[in-house]
Design an enzyme around this catalytic site. Structure first.
Site, PDB file in Angstrom:
ATOM      1  N   SER A  68       1.367  -1.449  -0.154  1.00 55.50           N
ATOM      2  CA  SER A  68       0.333  -0.180  -0.158  1.00 55.50           C
ATOM      3  C   SER A  68       1.134   1.178  -0.262  1.00 55.50           C
ATOM      4  CB  SER A  68      -0.977   0.219   1.081  1.00 55.50           C
ATOM      5  OG  SER A  68      -1.741  -1.142   1.456  1.00 55.50           O
TER       6      SER A  68
HETATM    7  N1  SAM Z   1      -0.376  -5.028   4.277  1.00 51.60           N
HETATM    8  C1  SAM Z   1       0.469  -5.486   3.053  1.00 51.60           C
HETATM    9  C2  SAM Z   1       1.521  -4.874   2.979  1.00 51.60           C
HETATM   10  O1  SAM Z   1       1.977  -4.492   3.546  1.00 51.60           O
HETATM   11  O2  SAM Z   1       2.601  -4.892   1.709  1.00 51.60           O
HETATM   12  C3  SAM Z   1      -0.567  -5.012   1.624  1.00 51.60           C
HETATM   13  C4  SAM Z   1      -1.421  -6.056   1.975  1.00 51.60           C
HETATM   14  S1  SAM Z   1      -2.423  -5.991  -0.201  1.00 51.60           S
HETATM   15  C5  SAM Z   1      -2.875  -4.373  -0.300  1.00 51.60           C
HETATM   16  C6  SAM Z   1      -4.392  -6.796   0.688  1.00 51.60           C
HETATM   17  C7  SAM Z   1      -3.192  -8.638   0.704  1.00 51.60           C
HETATM   18  O3  SAM Z   1      -4.651  -9.152   1.008  1.00 51.60           O
HETATM   19  C8  SAM Z   1      -2.805  -8.688  -0.278  1.00 51.60           C
HETATM   20  O4  SAM Z   1      -1.570 -10.228  -0.076  1.00 51.60           O
HETATM   21  C9  SAM Z   1      -3.898 -10.301  -0.620  1.00 51.60           C
HETATM   22  O5  SAM Z   1      -3.424 -11.834  -0.898  1.00 51.60           O
HETATM   23  C10 SAM Z   1      -4.597 -10.553   0.642  1.00 51.60           C
HETATM   24  N2  SAM Z   1      -6.160 -11.064   0.978  1.00 51.60           N
HETATM   25  C11 SAM Z   1      -6.124 -10.954   0.489  1.00 51.60           C
HETATM   26  N3  SAM Z   1      -8.294 -11.484   1.021  1.00 51.60           N
HETATM   27  C12 SAM Z   1      -7.125 -11.845   2.049  1.00 51.60           C
HETATM   28  C13 SAM Z   1      -7.818 -12.647   2.947  1.00 51.60           C
HETATM   29  N4  SAM Z   1      -9.212 -13.223   2.320  1.00 51.60           N
HETATM   30  N5  SAM Z   1      -7.082 -13.507   3.847  1.00 51.60           N
HETATM   31  C14 SAM Z   1      -5.722 -13.345   4.285  1.00 51.60           C
HETATM   32  N6  SAM Z   1      -5.178 -12.589   2.917  1.00 51.60           N
HETATM   33  C15 SAM Z   1      -5.908 -12.101   1.923  1.00 51.60           C
END
Ligand code: SAM
Length: 235
Positions: A68
């Site tokens: 992000s």
């Molecule tokens: N916090 C992260 C960072 O610092 O890099 C950025 C996160 S990215 C915007 C969103 C993440 O949520 C992705 O890696 C995606 O695979 C994960 N995600 C989506 N649905 C999910 C779920 N049900 N459980 C766990 N992770 C999930």
């Protein structure tokens, strides 16, 4: 930044990020700013993206996912009002960067990721950087982590169709949750605060088994990748 960029070059860019992107936009929690100044964001992005690690935007990290925007990471973290002993749940580990920021400010962090390759890479890097208070777990994070609840703070870093009741139930009294929620064609970042009951009379459960002491505030418009899972969007 060239191929020979040094830690000092990156530290300089990180400092500029804090001043120009965070302080300039009125983020003023000194603990959060110190964490943003300390954590080496360039190590959490693919080598091909390192030159852009301190730019004002999200970046691709593989598996169709993103790290992000620094402002969003800092703003979400500030909203959580973390104390050094807090137990925190993050849903969406991605690169592990937000987890590192949380680990700087809280006692213990559980971070959930559905993509095993991202989770493994993040876990390895977090350990390498000495974040022994972060636990990376591969699972459907839309269900939270009930076995480790209650949490003082929960941060969801993917957009949900609605605030999952199971996550509200895992928030402790006086807990704070930050979650992007889609409504129509828009997304907004919401802050959910759970107040402590004053007495038994406040501990009234509704039909979903939740007490009624949750306050929800819309904070700002945002754009996140979708939360995929049982309490999120279908795959
Ligand atoms: N916090 C992260 C960072 O610092 O890099 C950025 C996160 S990215 C915007 C969103 C993440 O949520 C992705 O890696 C995606 O695979 C994960 N995600 C989506 N649905 C999910 C779920 N049900 N459980 C766990 N992770 C999930």
């Amino acid at each position: 930044m060239g191929a020979k960029s040094t830690d000092t070059d990156f530290a300089h860019l990180r400092h500029r990020m804090v001043v120009d992107q965070l302080r300039a936009r009125h983020l003023d929690d000194d603990r959060v700013l110190a964490a943003m100044e300390k954590v080496p964001r360039h190590l959490f992005v693919p080598e091909t993206q390192r030159h852009a690690a301190y730019n004002d935007g999200p970046l691709p990290i593989g598996a169709g996912q993103t790290i992000s925007q620094p402002y969003m990471v800092a703003r979400m973290t500030e909203l959580l009002r973390l104390s050094p002993t807090d137990r925190v749940l993050e849903i969406g580990t991605g690169s592990g960067y937000q987890a590192a920021i949380l680990a700087e400010l809280a006692g213990e962090v559980w971070t959930l990721e559905r993509h095993a390759d991202l989770a493994d890479r993040a876990a390895e890097l977090l350990l390498e950087l000495g974040y022994t208070n972060v636990h990376v777990i591969i699972c459907d994070g839309s269900l939270g982590l009930p076995e480790m609840a209650p949490f003082d703070a929960i941060v969801v870093t993917a957009a949900a169709p609605a605030v999952p009741d199971c996550l509200k139930a895992q928030l402790g009294f006086n807990g704070r949750m930050v979650i992007p929620v889609t409504s129509g064609h828009n997304e907004d970042l919401r802050l959910i605060e759970r107040s402590a009951p004053l007495g038994q009379q406040d501990d009234v459960k509704n039909e979903k088994g939740l007490d009624s002491s949750f306050r929800e505030t819309s904070i700002l418009a945002c754009t996140f990748v979708p939360l995929i899972g049982k309490e999120g969007y279908p795959q």
